[in-house]
Design a protein around this motif. Structure first.
Motif, PDB file in Angstrom:
ATOM      1  N   ASP A   1      13.123 -19.821 -46.123  1.00 16.95           N
ATOM      2  CA  ASP A   1      14.493 -19.796 -46.575  1.00 16.95           C
ATOM      3  C   ASP A   1      15.062 -21.096 -46.756  1.00 16.95           C
ATOM      4  O   ASP A   1      15.198 -21.931 -46.212  1.00 16.95           O
ATOM      5  N   GLU A   2      16.998 -20.302 -46.780  1.00 20.42           N
ATOM      6  CA  GLU A   2      17.090 -21.708 -47.253  1.00 20.42           C
ATOM      7  C   GLU A   2      17.411 -22.602 -45.927  1.00 20.42           C
ATOM      8  O   GLU A   2      18.034 -23.632 -45.184  1.00 20.42           O
ATOM      9  N   ASN A   3      16.933 -21.423 -44.619  1.00 17.35           N
ATOM     10  CA  ASN A   3      17.419 -22.205 -43.237  1.00 17.35           C
ATOM     11  C   ASN A   3      15.962 -23.176 -43.155  1.00 17.35           C
ATOM     12  O   ASN A   3      15.451 -23.086 -41.574  1.00 17.35           O
ATOM     13  N   GLY A   4      14.835 -22.955 -43.487  1.00 19.15           N
ATOM     14  CA  GLY A   4      13.616 -23.621 -43.126  1.00 19.15           C
ATOM     15  C   GLY A   4      12.566 -22.758 -43.413  1.00 19.15           C
ATOM     16  O   GLY A   4      12.677 -22.143 -43.827  1.00 19.15           O
ATOM     17  N   LYS A   5      11.759 -23.030 -42.427  1.00 21.86           N
ATOM     18  CA  LYS A   5      10.094 -22.363 -42.972  1.00 21.86           C
ATOM     19  C   LYS A   5       9.679 -22.161 -41.776  1.00 21.86           C
ATOM     20  O   LYS A   5       9.899 -22.549 -40.153  1.00 21.86           O
ATOM     21  N   VAL A   6       8.798 -20.432 -41.634  1.00 22.93           N
ATOM     22  CA  VAL A   6       8.367 -21.077 -40.358  1.00 22.93           C
ATOM     23  C   VAL A   6       6.658 -20.627 -41.247  1.00 22.93           C
ATOM     24  O   VAL A   6       6.641 -20.037 -42.188  1.00 22.93           O
ATOM     25  N   VAL A   7       5.814 -20.380 -39.819  1.00 21.92           N
ATOM     26  CA  VAL A   7       4.341 -20.326 -39.772  1.00 21.92           C
ATOM     27  C   VAL A   7       4.009 -18.962 -39.309  1.00 21.92           C
ATOM     28  O   VAL A   7       4.739 -19.210 -37.541  1.00 21.92           O
ATOM     29  N   LEU A   8       3.303 -17.718 -39.481  1.00 20.97           N
ATOM     30  CA  LEU A   8       3.785 -16.926 -38.759  1.00 20.97           C
ATOM     31  C   LEU A   8       1.758 -16.017 -38.842  1.00 20.97           C
ATOM     32  O   LEU A   8       1.425 -16.822 -39.655  1.00 20.97           O
ATOM     33  N   SER A   9       1.057 -15.757 -37.820  1.00 17.32           N
ATOM     34  CA  SER A   9      -0.162 -15.516 -38.091  1.00 17.32           C
ATOM     35  C   SER A   9      -0.260 -14.678 -36.860  1.00 17.32           C
ATOM     36  O   SER A   9       0.724 -14.764 -36.087  1.00 17.32           O
ATOM     37  N   ALA A  10      -0.975 -13.572 -36.991  1.00 18.24           N
ATOM     38  CA  ALA A  10      -1.551 -12.504 -35.711  1.00 18.24           C
ATOM     39  C   ALA A  10      -3.139 -12.070 -35.310  1.00 18.24           C
ATOM     40  O   ALA A  10      -4.021 -12.574 -36.377  1.00 18.24           O
ATOM     41  N   ILE A  11      -3.522 -12.086 -34.637  1.00 19.89           N
ATOM     42  CA  ILE A  11      -4.412 -11.489 -33.844  1.00 19.89           C
ATOM     43  C   ILE A  11      -4.314 -10.464 -33.416  1.00 19.89           C
ATOM     44  O   ILE A  11      -3.296  -9.917 -32.732  1.00 19.89           O
ATOM     45  N   LYS A  12      -5.233  -9.132 -33.355  1.00 21.94           N
ATOM     46  CA  LYS A  12      -5.318  -8.173 -32.003  1.00 21.94           C
ATOM     47  C   LYS A  12      -5.289  -8.658 -30.569  1.00 21.94           C
ATOM     48  O   LYS A  12      -6.163  -9.082 -30.605  1.00 21.94           O
ATOM     49  N   THR A  13      -4.651  -7.028 -29.797  1.00 23.23           N
ATOM     50  CA  THR A  13      -5.206  -7.223 -28.502  1.00 23.23           C
ATOM     51  C   THR A  13      -5.234  -5.634 -28.193  1.00 23.23           C
ATOM     52  O   THR A  13      -6.019  -5.437 -28.592  1.00 23.23           O
ATOM     53  N   TYR A  14      -5.677  -5.112 -26.894  1.00 25.16           N
ATOM     54  CA  TYR A  14      -5.509  -3.561 -26.964  1.00 25.16           C
ATOM     55  C   TYR A  14      -4.632  -3.315 -27.920  1.00 25.16           C
ATOM     56  O   TYR A  14      -3.711  -2.926 -27.698  1.00 25.16           O
ATOM     57  N   GLY A  15      -6.091  -1.841 -27.569  1.00 26.57           N
ATOM     58  CA  GLY A  15      -5.046  -0.393 -28.105  1.00 26.57           C
ATOM     59  C   GLY A  15      -4.621  -1.159 -29.650  1.00 26.57           C
ATOM     60  O   GLY A  15      -5.100  -1.431 -30.355  1.00 26.57           O
TER      61      GLY A  15
END
Ligand code: FE2
Length: 363
Positions: free
Chosen positions: A116-130
């Motif tokens: 957005d106008e405040n910059g950028k992020v990169v997100l990714s995700a992995i599963k853990t327990y449950g």
């Protein structure tokens, strides 16, 4: 994680709850969190609403589903209120994803850029327990209040904080004979080291028992003890959790304070329920922990637990479960040099937990 993928901290913990608006109010009024950000229908979301609250370095996201088929609603239907996401701040979320998946992590979502106008992020995700997941958050190029997609949340109601500072550790409960596999995931996939392990001889009372391994990343900012139940005369508290959460999941988040007497007094004033500690605990505690700076009468008055290791001592106390099911709770911890987790208190803690289990008829 290996030196090339350092984790610098816990970005946030996200709870999937039945009613995010009311949960956010509870974290404000009872625990002294400050309102930070909001996302929901007004920001273009269709299936969920999230309130973000903050206290010093601790950020909680309270999320509820808006439709019966929302992933959030389904999670909450199965597990009750509980922790879905333990988000970790990393230098490079793409690399964190690629390397952990290469080592066997199950993907939750692929790296994606949000801005957005405040910059950028990169997100990714992995599963853990449950059903819990780790989201890798690369936010070094972002200057907004939380994440893209969220707007500032500024209600008039902003109660005073209670001195909570940062997440010290997050404990996971896993099923019978699953601890080694989950500890192995943190060792082999995340590059964590094992700090300590306890077996059922260390952590048992007349009725309950558990085994635990504590996994930590290289800068020790991330510490994940992993518990599994062990055979006792009656149902272990870990088993009770597994029964009511319908499987493995995060058991407690420990939040650090630098003045536990003040913090516990403030939390009690605001209606937070803590486990009851028997009077007898304080008859032998000085013998066990030796000289400490705090006034023992004050610690006894607030029912604060004390333990010592070879590095120093620690003060801690555990809340009762914070939702209807006897599952997730909080720990308040004040480390005075000690790097351990209060093993010496487990017996006292479990005895008090068992009294409560007895009251619920699930022992
Ligand atoms: Fe703990």
């Amino acid at each position: 994680m290996s030196q090339s993928l350092p984790i610098t901290g816990t970005t946030y913990v996200e709870f999937y709850v039945g009613n995010a608006k009311q949960a956010a109010h509870y974290y404000q009024s009872a625990f002294g969190f400050q309102p930070l950000a909001y996302a929901g229908l007004e920001t273009g979301l269709k299936d969920r609403t999230s309130y973000v609250v903050k206290q010093d370095k601790i950020v909680f996201v309270l999320t509820a589903g808006l439709t019966p088929d929302s992933e959030v609603t389904e999670h909450q239907k199965l597990h009750g209120d509980g922790v879905k996401v333990i988000a970790l701040t990393v230098d490079n979320a793409t690399q964190s994803f690629t390397e952990t998946v290469k080592k066997g992590a199950k993907p939750h979502f692929e790296p994606r850029e949000e801005s957005d106008e405040n910059g950028k992020v990169v997100l990714s995700a992995i599963k853990t327990y449950g059903d819990a997941v780790h989201i890798f958050v690369e936010n070094k190029n972002y200057n907004g209040i939380f994440l893209p997609g969220y707007i500032k949340w500024e209600p008039d109601y902003q109660p005073e904080d209670t001195g909570l500072l940062f997440v010290d550790h997050i404990v996971g409960n896993v099923g019978w004979n699953e601890m080694d596999e989950v500890a192995g995931f943190y060792r082999d996939v995340m590059g964590f080291d094992q700090l300590i392990s306890f077996d059922d001889k260390d952590i048992s009372t007349e009725y309950t028992a558990l085994k635990s391994k504590v996994m930590a990343n290289d800068n020790m900012r991330i510490k994940f003890p992993i518990n599994e139940p062990a055979k006792g005369l009656k149902k272990s508290q870990i088993e009770e959790y597994l029964d009511f959460y319908i499987g493995p999941g995060p058991q407690h988040v420990a939040m650090a304070t630098a003045d536990i007497v003040k913090t516990i007094a403030a939390l009690r004033d605001r209606g937070v329920d803590f486990l009851e500690v028997p009077d007898a605990y304080y008859e032998t505690v000085s013998e066990r922990v030796g000289e400490i700076a705090e006034d023992m009468d004050q610690l006894k008055r607030h029912r604060i637990l004390i333990d010592r290791d070879d590095k120093g001592y620690l003060l801690q106390l555990f809340t009762k479960p914070v939702q209807d099911r006897p599952t997730f709770f909080f720990e308040i911890i004040d480390r005075k040099g000690a790097e351990s987790f209060g093993k010496g208190n487990f017996k006292a803690l479990f005895e008090s937990i068992e009294r409560e289990q007895g009251n619920r008829g699930t022992l």
